[in-house]
Write an enzyme that holds these catalytic residues in place. Structure first.
Site, mmCIF file in Angstrom:
data_model
loop_
_atom_site.group_PDB
_atom_site.id
_atom_site.type_symbol
_atom_site.label_atom_id
_atom_site.label_comp_id
_atom_site.label_asym_id
_atom_site.label_seq_id
_atom_site.Cartn_x
_atom_site.Cartn_y
_atom_site.Cartn_z
ATOM 1 N N SER A 120 38.912 45.617 40.802
ATOM 2 C CA SER A 120 38.394 46.118 42.074
ATOM 3 C C SER A 120 38.995 47.457 42.431
ATOM 4 O O SER A 120 38.533 48.101 43.375
ATOM 5 C CB SER A 120 38.781 45.165 43.207
ATOM 6 O OG SER A 120 38.349 43.886 42.947
ATOM 7 N N HIS A 141 32.062 46.686 37.587
ATOM 8 C CA HIS A 141 32.598 46.019 38.778
ATOM 9 C C HIS A 141 31.504 45.278 39.536
ATOM 10 O O HIS A 141 30.700 45.891 40.241
ATOM 11 C CB HIS A 141 33.279 47.080 39.673
ATOM 12 C CG HIS A 141 33.867 46.517 40.917
ATOM 13 N ND1 HIS A 141 33.883 47.195 42.110
ATOM 14 C CD2 HIS A 141 34.465 45.328 41.164
ATOM 15 C CE1 HIS A 141 34.461 46.445 43.027
ATOM 16 N NE2 HIS A 141 34.825 45.316 42.484
ATOM 17 N N GLU A 153 29.136 48.358 40.319
ATOM 18 C CA GLU A 153 29.677 49.727 40.204
ATOM 19 C C GLU A 153 30.085 49.956 38.754
ATOM 20 O O GLU A 153 30.793 49.121 38.185
ATOM 21 C CB GLU A 153 30.938 49.882 41.074
ATOM 22 C CG GLU A 153 30.685 50.218 42.512
ATOM 23 C CD GLU A 153 31.982 50.421 43.306
ATOM 24 O OE1 GLU A 153 32.062 51.381 44.059
ATOM 25 O OE2 GLU A 153 32.906 49.591 43.189
ATOM 26 N N ASN A 191 35.212 49.295 47.652
ATOM 27 C CA ASN A 191 36.486 48.818 48.208
ATOM 28 C C ASN A 191 37.317 49.914 48.866
ATOM 29 O O ASN A 191 38.158 49.631 49.711
ATOM 30 C CB ASN A 191 37.293 48.102 47.131
ATOM 31 C CG ASN A 191 36.669 46.753 46.823
ATOM 32 O OD1 ASN A 191 36.136 46.089 47.697
ATOM 33 N ND2 ASN A 191 36.692 46.361 45.562
HETATM 34 N N1 LIG Z 1 37.356 38.260 44.689
HETATM 35 C C1 LIG Z 1 36.496 39.253 44.844
HETATM 36 O O1 LIG Z 1 35.800 39.340 45.863
HETATM 37 C C2 LIG Z 1 36.345 40.284 43.760
HETATM 38 C C3 LIG Z 1 35.218 41.115 43.773
HETATM 39 C C4 LIG Z 1 35.051 42.057 42.732
HETATM 40 C C5 LIG Z 1 36.012 42.145 41.732
HETATM 41 N N2 LIG Z 1 37.107 41.315 41.751
HETATM 42 C C6 LIG Z 1 38.075 41.454 40.656
HETATM 43 O O2 LIG Z 1 37.818 40.440 39.698
HETATM 44 C C7 LIG Z 1 39.055 40.044 39.090
HETATM 45 C C8 LIG Z 1 39.231 38.553 39.255
HETATM 46 O O3 LIG Z 1 39.227 38.218 40.634
HETATM 47 P P1 LIG Z 1 38.928 36.724 41.129
HETATM 48 O O4 LIG Z 1 38.636 36.819 42.581
HETATM 49 O O5 LIG Z 1 37.955 36.066 40.209
HETATM 50 O O6 LIG Z 1 40.386 36.056 40.938
HETATM 51 P P2 LIG Z 1 40.755 34.514 40.767
HETATM 52 O O7 LIG Z 1 42.157 34.378 41.239
HETATM 53 O O8 LIG Z 1 39.685 33.644 41.347
HETATM 54 O O9 LIG Z 1 40.679 34.293 39.156
HETATM 55 C C9 LIG Z 1 41.522 34.931 38.247
HETATM 56 C C10 LIG Z 1 41.529 34.116 36.969
HETATM 57 O O10 LIG Z 1 42.251 34.870 35.959
HETATM 58 C C11 LIG Z 1 42.943 33.939 35.185
HETATM 59 N N3 LIG Z 1 44.021 34.570 34.432
HETATM 60 C C12 LIG Z 1 45.202 35.047 34.897
HETATM 61 N N4 LIG Z 1 45.951 35.501 33.873
HETATM 62 C C13 LIG Z 1 45.223 35.317 32.748
HETATM 63 C C14 LIG Z 1 45.464 35.555 31.373
HETATM 64 N N5 LIG Z 1 46.612 36.095 30.961
HETATM 65 N N6 LIG Z 1 44.510 35.225 30.477
HETATM 66 C C15 LIG Z 1 43.339 34.669 30.897
HETATM 67 N N7 LIG Z 1 43.057 34.411 32.183
HETATM 68 C C16 LIG Z 1 43.982 34.717 33.099
HETATM 69 C C17 LIG Z 1 43.459 32.919 36.201
HETATM 70 O O11 LIG Z 1 43.842 31.711 35.548
HETATM 71 C C18 LIG Z 1 42.253 32.754 37.108
HETATM 72 O O12 LIG Z 1 41.401 31.705 36.682
HETATM 73 C C19 LIG Z 1 40.144 40.899 39.737
HETATM 74 O O13 LIG Z 1 40.375 42.026 38.949
HETATM 75 C C20 LIG Z 1 39.524 41.264 41.066
HETATM 76 O O14 LIG Z 1 40.050 42.433 41.617
HETATM 77 C C21 LIG Z 1 37.276 40.379 42.730
#
Ligand SMILES: NC(=O)c1ccc[n+]([C@@H]2O[C@H](COP(=O)([O-])OP(=O)(O)OC[C@H]3O[C@@H](n4cnc5c(N)ncnc54)[C@H](O)[C@@H]3O)[C@@H](O)[C@H]2O)c1
Length: 292
Positions: A120, A141, A153, A191
């Site tokens: 993000s 993204h 994005e 963001n």
């Molecule tokens: N939450 C949002 O609204 C949003 C929106 C757009 C982008 N993002 C981005 O997407 C990404 C994930 O966010 P999320 O909300 O899904 O987080 P989340 O906490 O729901 O999920 C993250 C996942 O990554 C896994 N993980 C951590 N370390 C790992 C590793 N070494 N190997 C494999 N898996 C691993 C965790 O076990 C978990 O299941 C981030 O970069 C975040 O910035 C989030």
């Protein structure tokens, strides 16, 4: 269809599951990877539920749902990403975590596979330097919830080749999403604008200007936002919100991006929003109840 057939996804959290869902629904074979089978199974259960909801609301037929599900395989073995034409990393928003993942994933990938990150906020160019394929690395993204939100994005790093960008653009079009292009600056476009607004809402709560309910009601009815900023923060995940504010604060060296101490406190308490059951609202009962 683009030249992509097999999509690998790293991280079976909110975003990884949403991306797996839309890719499988668009006909791609999906390999979902996370640290443990427990997380994979929880992720697959979420995808199951979300696909079923699309059938009930008439957006998808029962046959399409079954076909989409059959295209998704989950595993906690990184070697299972070896057939992917495109890997989208959607793991925790933490640069150290992501760099470590690239170190494990890159040796397994096909030489010509594209590696993308769903970050993000983090610098695409800096993340690319932790891979063996900066020219085939970029930001794709997606927005949350992925099956609903139209926008994606696209962000090039300094070394991203044009063919990588074009392939990603074609791929996103097959998912029926609209692309916007952002330069590689902290938090990109959505963001960069959204998170300071959420952070300001948390300051408004912290300074006692309004309660959780007052702030969310004010922005829903007074600014016509579909969701209040605190409700949205819980939905995004407060850890993710804090990471993005820290990236803005450090990356742009401007005190206007200082994360609100109350946001820090909630994250330290493990109150991460919906995904942990509690944030600015408590989700453990029948209806969400404000926590302040
Ligand atoms: N939450 C949002 O609204 C949003 C929106 C757009 C982008 N993002 C981005 O997407 C990404 C994930 O966010 P999320 O909300 O899904 O987080 P989340 O906490 O729901 O999920 C993250 C996942 O990554 C896994 N993980 C951590 N370390 C790992 C590793 N070494 N190997 C494999 N898996 C691993 C965790 O076990 C978990 O299941 C981030 O970069 C975040 O910035 C989030």
């Amino acid at each position: 269809m683009s030249t992509i057939r097999n999509v690998g996804i790293v991280g079976a959290g909110q975003m990884g599951c949403g991306i797996a869902h839309v890719c499988a629904a668009a006909g791609y074979k999906v390999q979902l990877y996370d640290l443990s089978m427990e997380r994979i199974e929880a992720g697959l259960a979420t995808i199951h539920g979300n696909l079923a909801r699309q059938v009930s609301s008439g957006k998808m037929s029962e046959e399409e749902r079954k076909a989409a599900l059959s295209r998704i395989k989950g595993s906690n073995d990184v070697n299972d990403l070896s057939q992917a034409d495109l890997v989208i990393e959607a793991a925790t928003e933490d640069e150290t975590v992501k760099r470590k993942i690239y170190g494990q994933v890159c040796p397994v990938l096909k030489p010509d596979a594209i590696l993308a990150t769903n970050t993000s906020s983090l610098s695409i160019t800096r993340l690319a330097s932790a891979t063996d394929r900066a020219e085939r690395f970029m930001g794709i993204h997606f927005m949350n919830p992925v099956p609903v939100m139209k926008l994606v994005e696209l962000v090039r790093g300094i070394a991203t080749e044009e063919v990588t960008f074009t392939t990603a653009k074609e791929f996103v079009a097959t998912l029926d999403k609209t692309v916007t292009v952002a330069e590689d600056f902290p938090a990109f476009i959505v963001n960069r604008i959204l998170l300071p607004m959420i952070n300001e809402a948390i300051y408004t709560l912290y300074e006692g200007v309004g309660t959780v309910d007052a702030i969310d009601t004010a922005m829903k009815l007074g600014a016509n936002h579909p969701m209040g900023p605190l409700q949205l923060a819980d939905f995004i995940g407060l850890d993710t919100c804090l990471s993005i504010m820290q990236v803005l604060y450090e990356g742009l060296a401007d005190s206007k991006y200082r994360p609100c101490p109350l946001l820090v406190k909630y994250v330290e308490a493990g109150w991460l929003g919906r995904k942990s059951g509690r944030g600015f609202y408590d989700y453990r009962g029948e209806v969400p109840v404000p926590t302040r």
